[in-house]
Design a protein around this motif. Structure first.
Motif, PDB file in Angstrom:
ATOM      1  N   PRO A 116       0.864  -1.157  -0.064  1.00 12.35           N
ATOM      2  CA  PRO A 116      -0.102   0.027  -0.084  1.00 12.35           C
ATOM      3  C   PRO A 116       0.914   0.957  -0.074  1.00 12.35           C
ATOM      4  N   HIS A 117       0.420   2.358  -0.412  1.00 10.54           N
ATOM      5  CA  HIS A 117       0.718   3.638  -0.295  1.00 10.54           C
ATOM      6  C   HIS A 117       1.375   4.055   1.053  1.00 10.54           C
ATOM      7  N   THR A 118       2.429   4.909   1.213  1.00  8.12           N
ATOM      8  CA  THR A 118       2.746   5.390   2.420  1.00  8.12           C
ATOM      9  C   THR A 118       1.548   5.729   3.298  1.00  8.12           C
ATOM     10  N   GLY A 119       1.445   5.200   4.668  1.00  8.23           N
ATOM     11  CA  GLY A 119       0.349   5.784   5.400  1.00  8.23           C
ATOM     12  C   GLY A 119      -0.587   4.755   5.228  1.00  8.23           C
ATOM     13  N   GLN A 120      -0.895   4.020   4.576  1.00  8.18           N
ATOM     14  CA  GLN A 120      -2.177   3.221   4.392  1.00  8.18           C
ATOM     15  C   GLN A 120      -2.232   1.845   5.166  1.00  8.18           C
ATOM     16  N   TRP A 121      -0.958   1.324   5.704  1.00  7.45           N
ATOM     17  CA  TRP A 121      -1.081   0.127   6.433  1.00  7.45           C
ATOM     18  C   TRP A 121      -2.247   0.281   7.413  1.00  7.45           C
ATOM     19  N   GLN A 122      -2.395   1.148   8.124  1.00  9.30           N
ATOM     20  CA  GLN A 122      -3.357   1.121   9.190  1.00  9.30           C
ATOM     21  C   GLN A 122      -4.663   0.981   8.525  1.00  9.30           C
ATOM     22  N   LYS A 123      -5.002   1.631   7.446  1.00 13.93           N
ATOM     23  CA  LYS A 123      -6.368   1.563   6.774  1.00 13.93           C
ATOM     24  C   LYS A 123      -6.608   0.113   6.492  1.00 13.93           C
ATOM     25  N   ILE A 124      -5.628  -0.641   5.697  1.00 12.96           N
ATOM     26  CA  ILE A 124      -5.742  -1.664   5.347  1.00 12.96           C
ATOM     27  C   ILE A 124      -6.056  -2.751   6.362  1.00 12.96           C
ATOM     28  N   ILE A 125      -5.476  -2.652   7.331  1.00 10.07           N
ATOM     29  CA  ILE A 125      -5.586  -3.627   8.485  1.00 10.07           C
ATOM     30  C   ILE A 125      -7.069  -3.427   9.369  1.00 10.07           C
ATOM     31  N   LYS A 126      -7.442  -1.988   9.283  1.00 10.01           N
ATOM     32  CA  LYS A 126      -8.459  -1.846   9.829  1.00 10.01           C
ATOM     33  C   LYS A 126      -9.837  -2.375   9.167  1.00 10.01           C
ATOM     34  N   THR A 127      -9.585  -2.124   7.656  1.00 11.13           N
ATOM     35  CA  THR A 127     -10.650  -2.537   6.591  1.00 11.13           C
ATOM     36  C   THR A 127     -10.892  -3.960   6.718  1.00 11.13           C
ATOM     37  N   ALA A 128      -9.543  -4.571   6.911  1.00  7.08           N
ATOM     38  CA  ALA A 128      -9.761  -6.275   6.774  1.00  7.08           C
ATOM     39  C   ALA A 128     -10.464  -6.645   8.276  1.00  7.08           C
ATOM     40  N   ARG A 129     -10.348  -6.006   9.226  1.00 12.34           N
ATOM     41  CA  ARG A 129     -11.005  -6.404  10.737  1.00 12.34           C
ATOM     42  C   ARG A 129     -12.399  -5.923  10.823  1.00 12.34           C
ATOM     43  N   GLU A 130     -12.561  -4.726  10.010  1.00 11.81           N
ATOM     44  CA  GLU A 130     -14.060  -4.584   9.943  1.00 11.81           C
ATOM     45  C   GLU A 130     -14.985  -5.400   8.865  1.00 11.81           C
ATOM     46  N   GLU A 131     -14.299  -5.819   7.942  1.00 17.02           N
ATOM     47  CA  GLU A 131     -14.888  -6.529   6.809  1.00 17.02           C
ATOM     48  C   GLU A 131     -15.291  -8.033   7.291  1.00 17.02           C
ATOM     49  N   GLN A 132     -14.363  -8.383   8.040  1.00 17.36           N
ATOM     50  CA  GLN A 132     -13.833  -9.668   9.056  1.00 17.36           C
ATOM     51  C   GLN A 132     -15.261  -9.724   9.997  1.00 17.36           C
ATOM     52  N   SER A 133     -15.395  -8.678  10.546  1.00 18.27           N
ATOM     53  CA  SER A 133     -16.238  -8.605  11.826  1.00 18.27           C
ATOM     54  C   SER A 133     -18.032  -8.486  11.227  1.00 18.27           C
ATOM     55  N   ASP A 134     -18.027  -7.741  10.122  1.00 11.59           N
ATOM     56  CA  ASP A 134     -19.159  -7.479   9.442  1.00 11.59           C
ATOM     57  C   ASP A 134     -19.984  -8.855   8.867  1.00 11.59           C
ATOM     58  N   GLU A 135     -18.935  -9.760   8.436  1.00 12.86           N
ATOM     59  CA  GLU A 135     -19.500 -10.960   7.949  1.00 12.86           C
ATOM     60  C   GLU A 135     -19.820 -11.935   9.088  1.00 12.86           C
TER      61      GLU A 135
END
Length: 137
Positions: A116-135
């Motif tokens: 990911p572009h600089t500064g997006q690692w937190q967003k990608i990890i947060k997105t993965a967590r949110e989408e897994q909890s939504d499922e």
């Protein structure tokens, strides 16, 4: 570095392993869903990297095989595995371009392949967590 260094490398290695596994699973779920609908996926983890499942796999392998439990074999094999997945991703992208054409080329131009572009690692990890909890709901 001693026992403290070993503890730190173990914790860091396992953290990368589990984050990688999560990215791999969530990336696969998103891709599977899009393929069922014959759509190109550009949301979720795919808004940050074009191959989140490979990013997760490589991150997990790096955490476990290079940081936590480095052996000559695992450290030497890691760049070969990265190259193999890079070539596999390129091959897959040629097929996706045949299917989606300019729409995928435009996506390629803005979204990096694995990192990911600089500064997006937190967003990608947060997105993965949110989408897994939504499922799970």
């Amino acid at each position: 570095i001693g026992e403290l260094g070993m503890l730190i490398s173990m914790l860091l290695g396992y953290a990368l392993l589990f984050i990688g596994i999560g990215l791999f699973i969530q990336g696969w779920r998103e891709l599977y869903s899009a393929r069922q609908n014959k759509q190109m996926v550009t949301s979720g983890l795919y808004r940050y990297v074009r191959h989140p499942q490979y990013t997760g796999l490589l991150l997990g392998l790096f955490g476990e095989g290079v940081i936590h439990w480095p052996t000559l074999f695992s450290v030497a094999l890691f760049p070969i595995i990265v190259l193999a997945y890079y070539l596999l991703a390129r091959s897959e992208e040629r097929k996706v371009i045949e299917q989606f054409g300019d729409e995928y080329r435009a996506y390629q131009a803005h979204v990096p392949m694995f990192i990911p572009h600089t500064g997006q690692w937190q967003k990608i990890i947060k997105t993965a967590r949110e989408e897994q909890s939504d499922e799970k709901i």
